[in-house]
Design a protein around this motif. Structure first.
Motif, PDB file in Angstrom:
ATOM      1  N   ALA A 157       0.797  -0.901   0.195  1.00  0.00           N
ATOM      2  CA  ALA A 157       0.409   0.227  -0.308  1.00  0.00           C
ATOM      3  C   ALA A 157       1.210   1.343   0.050  1.00  0.00           C
ATOM      4  O   ALA A 157       0.805   2.264  -0.910  1.00  0.00           O
ATOM      5  CB  ALA A 157      -1.410   0.210   1.178  1.00  0.00           C
ATOM      6  N   SER A 158       1.632   1.124   0.799  1.00  0.00           N
ATOM      7  CA  SER A 158       2.890   2.411   1.118  1.00  0.00           C
ATOM      8  C   SER A 158       3.344   2.900  -0.843  1.00  0.00           C
ATOM      9  O   SER A 158       3.318   3.653  -1.539  1.00  0.00           O
ATOM     10  CB  SER A 158       3.910   2.005   2.300  1.00  0.00           C
ATOM     11  OG  SER A 158       3.457   2.425   2.858  1.00  0.00           O
ATOM     12  N   HIS A 215      -2.170  13.614   4.387  1.00  0.00           N
ATOM     13  CA  HIS A 215      -2.577  12.938   3.265  1.00  0.00           C
ATOM     14  C   HIS A 215      -1.798  11.280   3.305  1.00  0.00           C
ATOM     15  O   HIS A 215      -2.576  10.755   2.711  1.00  0.00           O
ATOM     16  CB  HIS A 215      -2.341  13.700   2.254  1.00  0.00           C
ATOM     17  CG  HIS A 215      -1.420  14.509   1.275  1.00  0.00           C
ATOM     18  ND1 HIS A 215      -0.289  14.792   1.989  1.00  0.00           N
ATOM     19  CD2 HIS A 215      -1.166  13.679  -0.027  1.00  0.00           C
ATOM     20  CE1 HIS A 215       0.719  14.808   1.313  1.00  0.00           C
ATOM     21  NE2 HIS A 215       0.343  13.793   0.353  1.00  0.00           N
ATOM     22  N   ILE A 216      -0.479  11.266   3.689  1.00  0.00           N
ATOM     23  CA  ILE A 216       0.398  10.698   2.897  1.00  0.00           C
ATOM     24  C   ILE A 216      -0.214   9.170   4.232  1.00  0.00           C
ATOM     25  O   ILE A 216      -0.666   7.828   3.375  1.00  0.00           O
ATOM     26  CB  ILE A 216       1.651  10.541   3.245  1.00  0.00           C
ATOM     27  CG1 ILE A 216       2.141  12.004   2.377  1.00  0.00           C
ATOM     28  CG2 ILE A 216       2.422   9.026   2.802  1.00  0.00           C
ATOM     29  CD1 ILE A 216       3.447  11.697   2.321  1.00  0.00           C
ATOM     30  N   ASN A 221      -2.186   5.671   2.638  1.00  0.00           N
ATOM     31  CA  ASN A 221      -1.725   3.577   2.592  1.00  0.00           C
ATOM     32  C   ASN A 221      -2.988   3.649   3.661  1.00  0.00           C
ATOM     33  O   ASN A 221      -3.226   2.587   3.033  1.00  0.00           O
ATOM     34  CB  ASN A 221      -0.843   4.123   3.615  1.00  0.00           C
ATOM     35  CG  ASN A 221       0.342   4.946   2.727  1.00  0.00           C
ATOM     36  OD1 ASN A 221       0.379   4.764   1.787  1.00  0.00           O
ATOM     37  ND2 ASN A 221       1.599   5.173   3.593  1.00  0.00           N
ATOM     38  N   LYS A 222      -4.177   4.217   4.151  1.00  0.00           N
ATOM     39  CA  LYS A 222      -5.083   3.161   5.331  1.00  0.00           C
ATOM     40  C   LYS A 222      -6.033   3.230   4.278  1.00  0.00           C
ATOM     41  O   LYS A 222      -6.796   1.759   4.379  1.00  0.00           O
ATOM     42  CB  LYS A 222      -5.315   4.574   5.849  1.00  0.00           C
ATOM     43  CG  LYS A 222      -6.094   3.805   7.139  1.00  0.00           C
ATOM     44  CD  LYS A 222      -6.804   4.721   8.663  1.00  0.00           C
ATOM     45  CE  LYS A 222      -7.716   4.145   9.400  1.00  0.00           C
ATOM     46  NZ  LYS A 222      -7.883   4.522  10.118  1.00  0.00           N
ATOM     47  N   LEU A 223      -6.453   4.750   3.366  1.00  0.00           N
ATOM     48  CA  LEU A 223      -7.660   3.869   2.402  1.00  0.00           C
ATOM     49  C   LEU A 223      -6.850   1.988   1.647  1.00  0.00           C
ATOM     50  O   LEU A 223      -7.468   1.695   1.518  1.00  0.00           O
ATOM     51  CB  LEU A 223      -7.857   4.940   1.519  1.00  0.00           C
ATOM     52  CG  LEU A 223      -8.988   4.515   0.576  1.00  0.00           C
ATOM     53  CD1 LEU A 223     -10.210   4.139   1.188  1.00  0.00           C
ATOM     54  CD2 LEU A 223      -9.063   6.010  -0.169  1.00  0.00           C
ATOM     55  N   LEU A 224      -5.473   2.227   0.952  1.00  0.00           N
ATOM     56  CA  LEU A 224      -5.577   1.859   0.027  1.00  0.00           C
ATOM     57  C   LEU A 224      -5.312   0.128   0.549  1.00  0.00           C
ATOM     58  O   LEU A 224      -5.142  -0.669   0.308  1.00  0.00           O
ATOM     59  CB  LEU A 224      -3.525   1.545  -0.665  1.00  0.00           C
ATOM     60  CG  LEU A 224      -3.916   3.033  -1.800  1.00  0.00           C
ATOM     61  CD1 LEU A 224      -2.861   3.716  -1.275  1.00  0.00           C
ATOM     62  CD2 LEU A 224      -4.475   2.561  -2.531  1.00  0.00           C
ATOM     63  N   ALA A 250     -12.266   2.190  -4.945  1.00  0.00           N
ATOM     64  CA  ALA A 250     -12.457   2.578  -3.243  1.00  0.00           C
ATOM     65  C   ALA A 250     -11.575   4.243  -3.030  1.00  0.00           C
ATOM     66  O   ALA A 250     -12.161   4.455  -2.318  1.00  0.00           O
ATOM     67  CB  ALA A 250     -11.865   1.664  -2.427  1.00  0.00           C
ATOM     68  N   LEU A 251     -11.094   4.576  -4.035  1.00  0.00           N
ATOM     69  CA  LEU A 251     -10.306   5.419  -4.292  1.00  0.00           C
ATOM     70  C   LEU A 251     -11.092   7.078  -4.307  1.00  0.00           C
ATOM     71  O   LEU A 251     -10.753   8.090  -3.521  1.00  0.00           O
ATOM     72  CB  LEU A 251      -9.213   5.500  -4.996  1.00  0.00           C
ATOM     73  CG  LEU A 251      -8.210   5.025  -4.008  1.00  0.00           C
ATOM     74  CD1 LEU A 251      -6.979   4.809  -6.218  1.00  0.00           C
ATOM     75  CD2 LEU A 251      -7.387   5.273  -3.075  1.00  0.00           C
TER      76      LEU A 251
END
Length: 247
Positions: A51-52, A74-75, A79-82, A91-92
């Motif tokens: 994800a990172s 925002h970073i 990452n949490k969303l991914l 989902a983005l």
């Protein structure tokens, strides 16, 4: 945990110590002698790493075209969303590069990406803001191949809209050929007479759509066995959607 009192504090690894910053202060902690990972922690670490890297790729694919200041978190938010989304990149949709302000502050009726690659901005009333002379709208459409991690195409369209007026419905053609998913960002900045506002309350950039990769036309063709009989001449008529060309 020990607080750093030196003139020049540091973050990162230094011998057996790790420096880090929290709430504006610098601290130290010692590295553990050994780290035991279970199957679950190794799996979580692998997901976080994927994800990172994907998050960094997405951010840098848009940084060059974004004109707003992203918030400091925002970073981690991306990452949490991914991590939760996995390979479901749709989902983005809805992610804000500035968490303090979204495009809904300026556009009560959200724009939507139609299946034919047209971004429809519906008719609506644009509010007025004290001292604001115009709203700058920038649509950033970038085609991203998440498998090869390549940007295969990009296009930007900019509109200037007067505040305190009725915005007429507008269609923006986003013709970005190439392989990969089409990611669309809708950016809004409030503009003074002498330049853009620097307030985080007057700038927004949201991912409003993620379209699936294009399917090659050859993949849609139905295959039939060769015929020996002759077919009559046929005439085909193609209907194309109306597109409003922006000056």
């Amino acid at each position: 945990m020990a607080k750093q009192m030196s003139i020049i504090p540091f973050t990162g690894k230094l011998g057996p110590l790790i420096g880090y910053k929290r709430n504006g202060n610098y601290f130290l902690r010692s590295m553990p002698e050994s780290v035991r990972q279970t199957t679950a922690t190794r799996r979580a670490s692998r997901r976080f790493g994927i994800a990172s890297r994907k998050g960094a790729f997405i951010r840098h694919a848009f940084y060059g075209n974004l004109d707003i200041h992203c918030d400091g978190g925002h970073i981690n938010r991306l990452n949490k969303l991914l991590i939760a989304a996995g390979d479901h990149h749709a989902a983005l949709t809805g992610f804000r590069f500035n968490q303090h302000t979204g495009i809904d502050r300026f556009f009560a009726v959200a724009p939507r990406l139609l299946p034919n690659g047209i971004l429809n901005i519906p008719v609506q009333t644009i509010d007025g803001y004290k001292g604001i002379a115009a709203l700058e709208v920038k649509v950033i459409a970038t085609r991203i191949d998440f498998i090869s991690r390549q940007v295969t195409g990009s296009e930007t369209v900019t509109l200037m809209i007067a505040p305190d007026t009725t915005f007429q419905e507008t269609n923006v053609s986003l013709d970005v050929p190439g392989e990969g998913s089409l990611v669309v960002i809708f950016q809004v900045r409030a503009m003074y007479k002498d330049g853009p506002s620097r307030s985080r309350q007057y700038m927004a950039a949201d991912i409003i759509a993620v379209a699936a990769p294009q399917v090659p036309k050859s993949a849609n063709k139905r295959r039939y066995p060769k015929q020996t009989r002759l077919l009559p001449n046929l005439t085909y008529t193609h209907a194309y959607p109306a597109i409003i060309q922006l000056e």
